[in-house]
Write a protein that holds these residues in place. Structure first.
Motif, short mmCIF file in Angstrom:
data_model
loop_
_atom_site.label_atom_id
_atom_site.label_comp_id
_atom_site.label_asym_id
_atom_site.label_seq_id
_atom_site.Cartn_x
_atom_site.Cartn_y
_atom_site.Cartn_z
N ASP A 45 -1.93 -8.04 -9.76
CA ASP A 45 -1.04 -8.55 -10.75
C ASP A 45 0.03 -7.93 -11.16
O ASP A 45 0.91 -8.53 -11.50
N TYR A 90 -14.00 -5.63 -21.15
CA TYR A 90 -13.85 -6.08 -19.92
C TYR A 90 -15.30 -5.50 -19.03
O TYR A 90 -15.82 -4.33 -19.11
N ASP A 183 -11.90 -13.57 -5.27
CA ASP A 183 -13.23 -13.04 -5.58
C ASP A 183 -14.69 -14.00 -4.95
O ASP A 183 -15.38 -13.37 -4.04
#
Ligand code: 9YW
Length: 448
Positions: A45, A90, A183
């Protein structure tokens, strides 16, 4: 749900909104991958984000990659997550990864213990291009940055070769589906089926499903158990790469990463020649690129032409067809006849030419395949970054018309200004997170 799309924005408004997303996701330290769902820095990213940022704020674009590379492991690995701010925001956070004790880990920063696709050299080259077109001062600044980060990029590539090319396939191997960046792609269903989470798997609570309203758009709990089990295995190995590769219950040659690696080595070689780097290092890059390219070509299915991953534990090709099968189009090297077959497949109604797509952006899985799910993550939706990568590669290969078409398609998909993480291919409904940084970044690059 119906997912009606608002009107598409004019280019200038869309660009302003994209810039705003990147500004809003800036914590001052990093630009998070997404506002709530991904409140840290993710490796690939960050590369795309820096490309978009180069158009807005060159020093900020440079700082982003510098932050990522400050977290580079001492053995060369660039970690897939750099944790910042609220470490509990997270899951799995740094305590669960348990990388603090890893001998090869970085100092003074907490990270995950795996990597992501090597697209960073591509980002650095793009930043240079943008800066050179901006003015002499930007040019000088970007060149200074390019020179200073080059050795770190080289050692990252060297790590992939040294530790992640086991066996004879020549493919770059991953030890976790998260390393692929895709993923829960059906690419990994077979190898994951062989991963048996042990009873010692410490309990955990997912956070992603609480943030994304509809859990059916995310990986399942069974998948998460396996994701977490693999981390448990690595943690126990102290993240010693040799041991991880030797023992991990998941070891797969990733053809998409291998193609990206080949072309990233080309790019790094171009940059290195320009910066006068040592001839031996340039020769390494040429060698790595050629091996990777061969491995991609050798993986192509004899009938479909699609490139395949290889399960290195079970010693077999993985025939599941996904967007990754088009890997040879990214890096070249397959026979012309194979590439032509892939291009016509890509254009056909099985992929971009499917009559019901809102925009001809390649979906993660063909809508004609059994198991295609238009709403679930890497099992069907369209991902703008993937379209950007193919567009970038097509441009580089001189396929300007194709690159232009893909850019137009990407802008059609993202023109609603929501900057979805991924999109429902038939309705264009943005799914997952909105205001996703890398989506905003590639839209900015497309618009300029
Ligand atoms: C997760 C951040 C990351 C991407 C990956 C994507 C997703 C994170 O989000 O993974 O928790 O599942 O699959 O490619 O880097 O945008």
């Amino acid at each position: 749900s119906g997912g009606r799309r608002p009107a598409r924005y004019a280019r200038a408004t869309l660009a302003a909104r994209a810039a705003r997303v990147l500004r809003d996701n800036d914590t001052g330290t990093v630009i998070t991958a997404a506002p709530r769902l991904y409140p840290h820095m993710w490796s690939w990213d960050a590369a795309f984000i820096s490309v978009g940022l180069a158009r807005l704020d060159l020093p900020r674009a440079i700082a982003e990659l510098e932050t990522l590379f400050r977290a580079q492991w001492r053995n060369g690995m660039v970690p897939h997550i750099v944790f910042t701010g609220d470490e509990d925001a997270y899951f799995p956070g740094p305590d669960r990864w348990g990388t603090d004790a890893a001998a090869d880990g970085p100092r003074g920063v907490r990270t995950s213990g795996i990597c992501q696709p090597p697209v960073h050299a591509i980002a650095v080259q793009r930043i240079l291009e943008v800066a050179r077109a901006s003015g002499p001062q930007e040019r000088a600044e970007a060149e200074r940055f390019g020179r200073s980060i080059w050795p770190a990029l080289y050692s990252w590539h060297r790590w992939l070769v040294e530790y992640r090319t086991p066996g004879h396939s020549g493919l770059i191997a991953i030890v976790h589906g998260w390393e692929s960046g895709m993923d829960n792609s059906p690419r990994w269903d077979l190898p994951y089926a062989a991963v048996r989470p042990g009873a010692e798997l410490p309990p955990y609570v997912r956070k992603d499903v609480r943030i994304v309203g509809d859990p059916s758009e995310r990986p399942t709990d069974q998948e998460y158990d396996r994701y977490l089990w693999l981390i448990e295995e690595m943690r126990r190995a102290g993240y010693d790469q040799r041991e991880v590769v030797r023992n991990s219950s998941f070891l797969v040659g990733d053809v998409f990463i291998t193609a990206l690696f080949a072309v990233s080595c080309d790019v790094l070689l171009e940059l290195g020649s320009e910066f006068g780097r040592p001839a031996s290092q340039l020769a390494d890059l040429a060698d790595w690129a050629s091996r990777a390219r061969h491995a991609v070509a050798a993986s192509c299915h004899p009938v479909s032409g699609m490139a395949r991953d290889r399960d290195l534990r079970a010693n077999r090709w993985l025939d599941t067809q996904t967007i990754a099968g088009f890997a040879p189009l990214l890096c070249g090297g397959a026979p012309d006849e194979v590439q032509l077959r892939l291009l016509s497949l890509l254009d056909s109604d099985r992929w971009c030419g499917h009559p019901d797509l809102l925009a001809p952006v390649p979906p993660s899985v063909s809508p004609m395949r059994p198991g295609f799910n238009p709403r679930q993550y890497w099992r069907g939706p369209q991902w703008p970054v993937v379209a950007w990568l193919f567009g970038w590669a097509f441009e580089r290969r001189g396929w300007h018309e194709r690159a232009r078409e893909l850019r137009a398609a990407g802008l059609r998909l993202t023109g609603d200004g929501a900057f979805g993480e991924y999109y429902e291919p038939f309705t264009g409904e943005p799914l997952g997170s909105t205001d996703q940084s890398w989506t905003a970044a590639v839209v900015l690059d497309w618009l300029c």
